[in-house]
Each structure stands twice: as structure tokens, then as C-alpha cells.
Design a protein around this motif. Structure first.
Motif, PDB file in Angstrom:
ATOM      1  N   LYS A  47      12.582  11.366  -3.251  1.00 51.04           N
ATOM      2  CA  LYS A  47      11.604  12.154  -3.650  1.00 51.04           C
ATOM      3  C   LYS A  47      10.298  11.541  -2.112  1.00 51.04           C
ATOM      4  O   LYS A  47      10.010  11.061  -1.775  1.00 51.04           O
ATOM      5  CB  LYS A  47      10.758  10.816  -4.425  1.00 51.04           C
ATOM      6  N   ILE A  48       9.693  13.280  -1.881  1.00 55.23           N
ATOM      7  CA  ILE A  48       8.842  13.466  -1.081  1.00 55.23           C
ATOM      8  C   ILE A  48       7.051  12.448  -1.346  1.00 55.23           C
ATOM      9  O   ILE A  48       7.149  12.133  -2.386  1.00 55.23           O
ATOM     10  CB  ILE A  48       8.384  14.104  -0.928  1.00 55.23           C
ATOM     11  N   LEU A  49       6.679  11.825  -0.476  1.00 56.58           N
ATOM     12  CA  LEU A  49       6.030  10.847  -0.643  1.00 56.58           C
ATOM     13  C   LEU A  49       4.666  10.959  -0.081  1.00 56.58           C
ATOM     14  O   LEU A  49       3.787  10.797  -0.399  1.00 56.58           O
ATOM     15  CB  LEU A  49       6.179   9.136  -0.224  1.00 56.58           C
ATOM     16  N   ASP A  50       4.520  11.470   1.150  1.00 55.30           N
ATOM     17  CA  ASP A  50       4.124  12.058   1.951  1.00 55.30           C
ATOM     18  C   ASP A  50       4.052  13.467   2.455  1.00 55.30           C
ATOM     19  O   ASP A  50       5.156  13.681   3.023  1.00 55.30           O
ATOM     20  CB  ASP A  50       2.755  11.291   3.015  1.00 55.30           C
ATOM     21  N   GLY A  89       8.397  16.085   6.090  1.00 58.11           N
ATOM     22  CA  GLY A  89       7.785  15.354   4.080  1.00 58.11           C
ATOM     23  C   GLY A  89       8.170  13.698   4.684  1.00 58.11           C
ATOM     24  O   GLY A  89       9.147  13.220   4.612  1.00 58.11           O
ATOM     25  N   LEU A  90       8.296  12.838   4.258  1.00 60.82           N
ATOM     26  CA  LEU A  90       8.384  11.199   4.078  1.00 60.82           C
ATOM     27  C   LEU A  90       9.204  10.571   2.700  1.00 60.82           C
ATOM     28  O   LEU A  90       8.501  11.432   1.337  1.00 60.82           O
ATOM     29  CB  LEU A  90       7.098  10.670   4.376  1.00 60.82           C
ATOM     30  N   ALA A  91       9.822  10.935   2.712  1.00 62.73           N
ATOM     31  CA  ALA A  91      10.577  10.601   1.142  1.00 62.73           C
ATOM     32  C   ALA A  91      11.294   9.501   0.937  1.00 62.73           C
ATOM     33  O   ALA A  91      11.199   8.468   2.419  1.00 62.73           O
ATOM     34  CB  ALA A  91      11.949  11.777   1.044  1.00 62.73           C
ATOM     35  N   PRO A  98       1.075  -0.883  -0.074  1.00 60.49           N
ATOM     36  CA  PRO A  98       0.105   0.492   0.225  1.00 60.49           C
ATOM     37  C   PRO A  98       0.513   1.384   0.209  1.00 60.49           C
ATOM     38  O   PRO A  98       1.938   0.681   0.596  1.00 60.49           O
ATOM     39  CB  PRO A  98      -1.146  -0.025   1.012  1.00 60.49           C
ATOM     40  N   PRO A  99       0.238   2.153  -0.035  1.00 61.68           N
ATOM     41  CA  PRO A  99       0.873   3.749  -0.728  1.00 61.68           C
ATOM     42  C   PRO A  99       1.634   3.760   0.796  1.00 61.68           C
ATOM     43  O   PRO A  99       0.913   3.609   1.780  1.00 61.68           O
ATOM     44  CB  PRO A  99       0.496   4.501  -0.799  1.00 61.68           C
ATOM     45  N   ARG A 122       9.581  -1.588   1.362  1.00 58.49           N
ATOM     46  CA  ARG A 122       9.545   0.095   1.313  1.00 58.49           C
ATOM     47  C   ARG A 122      10.149   0.715   2.022  1.00 58.49           C
ATOM     48  O   ARG A 122      10.550   0.555   3.234  1.00 58.49           O
ATOM     49  CB  ARG A 122       8.755   0.527   0.992  1.00 58.49           C
ATOM     50  N   ILE A 123      11.514   1.455   1.919  1.00 58.22           N
ATOM     51  CA  ILE A 123      12.580   2.386   3.340  1.00 58.22           C
ATOM     52  C   ILE A 123      12.698   3.772   2.451  1.00 58.22           C
ATOM     53  O   ILE A 123      12.169   3.988   1.426  1.00 58.22           O
ATOM     54  CB  ILE A 123      13.797   1.727   3.472  1.00 58.22           C
TER      55      ILE A 123
END
Length: 147
Positions: free
Chosen positions: A129-132, A122-124, A40-41, A84-85
């Protein structure tokens, strides 16, 4: 001589323990040891600053990542790691700069002047790259103390 006798009444076998709950039923995420076919994202959850510390002029912001592990691993090759990390980026009061953090520990800010402030988190991914992202607005009250 005295003799000892053992009762011949059969004892009931102890019932076997119930199986452990299925991970989904227990609210667990998949063990982060095997690649996941789909994920999931990622999402960022951020708490408001802890009020007792804020009253003393110390800003403590707890956060957590969902569907992403915070670890100090960077670069394009890390995009293939599963699960994912990533890490976080932090900007205070719209500063033109930010810092990256991969500790997974609460953010602690000291010596902000009394008044309104905001912290952007920012979650990167490993390539930054910022994801959330979330922004937390708060007011540091006037305080006395040596922070």
C-alpha cells in the motif's frame, strides 16, 4: 639517598561530563528497538538526480524515508512491526509496470535515451500500500559513453 616527595596540594576532581543531549534536542529519531505508542505519518524525501552523473547519462536519485525503515520484509504480519517498516516502488516514464526495492540505497538508472524523463517513487508498507510518493522529472542530456 634522595627522597621524593609528593605534593600535598589537593587536586581538583575532574568535572563530570555533561549528560548526552536528549534525543529530540539532537534531532534523533527514537531508537528502532522498541514499539512506539504512536508514530508520525511516514514521508518520502527525494533529491533531484545528481548533476555530474546525469551529464554522463547516469541517473542517480537519492531518497530517504522518514518515520519508516526501509527493509526487505513483506506481508500482512509485518504491518504490526513497530517502528514502521516498508519499501519503495519505482516506475520510470509512466511504464505500465514497476519494481519494488528494499535496499535503502540510491536508485541508479542507466541507458535512458537523451531527453525528458520522470521517475515515480512510492513509499509502500509491507503489503505494498502506497503511503507517500514523489515524482522526479529530469532531462538526460545528449552524451557519449559506454553506459
Amino acid at each position: 639517598m634522595t627522597s621524593c616527595s609528593i605534593p600535598t596540594t589537593p587536586t581538583a576532581a575532574a568535572p563530570s561530563p555533561p549528560p548526552p543531549p536528549a534525543p529530540a534536542a539532537a534531532g534523533w529519531s527514537p531508537a528502532p528497538v522498541v514499539p512506539l505508542a504512536s508514530q508520525p505519518p511516514p514521508a518520502l524525501v527525494v533529491d533531484r538526480p545528481l548533476p555530474d552523473q546525469l551529464a554522463m547519462g547516469l541517473v542517480v536519485i537519492r531518497y530517504r524515508a522518514e518515520n519508516l525503515r526501509i527493509v526487505p520484509v513483506y506481508g500482512p504480519a509485518a504491518l504490526d512491526v513497530s517502528p514502521r517498516i516498508g519499501h519503495i516502488h519505482v516506475t520510470v516514464d509512466d511504464a505500465p509496470w514497476h519494481w519494488a526495492d528494499a535496499s535503502g540505497e540510491p536508485l541508479i538508472l542507466q541507458s535512458l535515451p537523451p531527453g525528458p524523463h520522470k521517475v515515480w517513487i512510492g513509499l509502500a508498507d509491507p503489503t505494498h500500500k502506497i503511503l507517500d510518493s514523489k515524482t522526479v522529472a529530469f532531462t538526460v542530456p545528449p552524451h557519449s559513453g559506454g553506459h
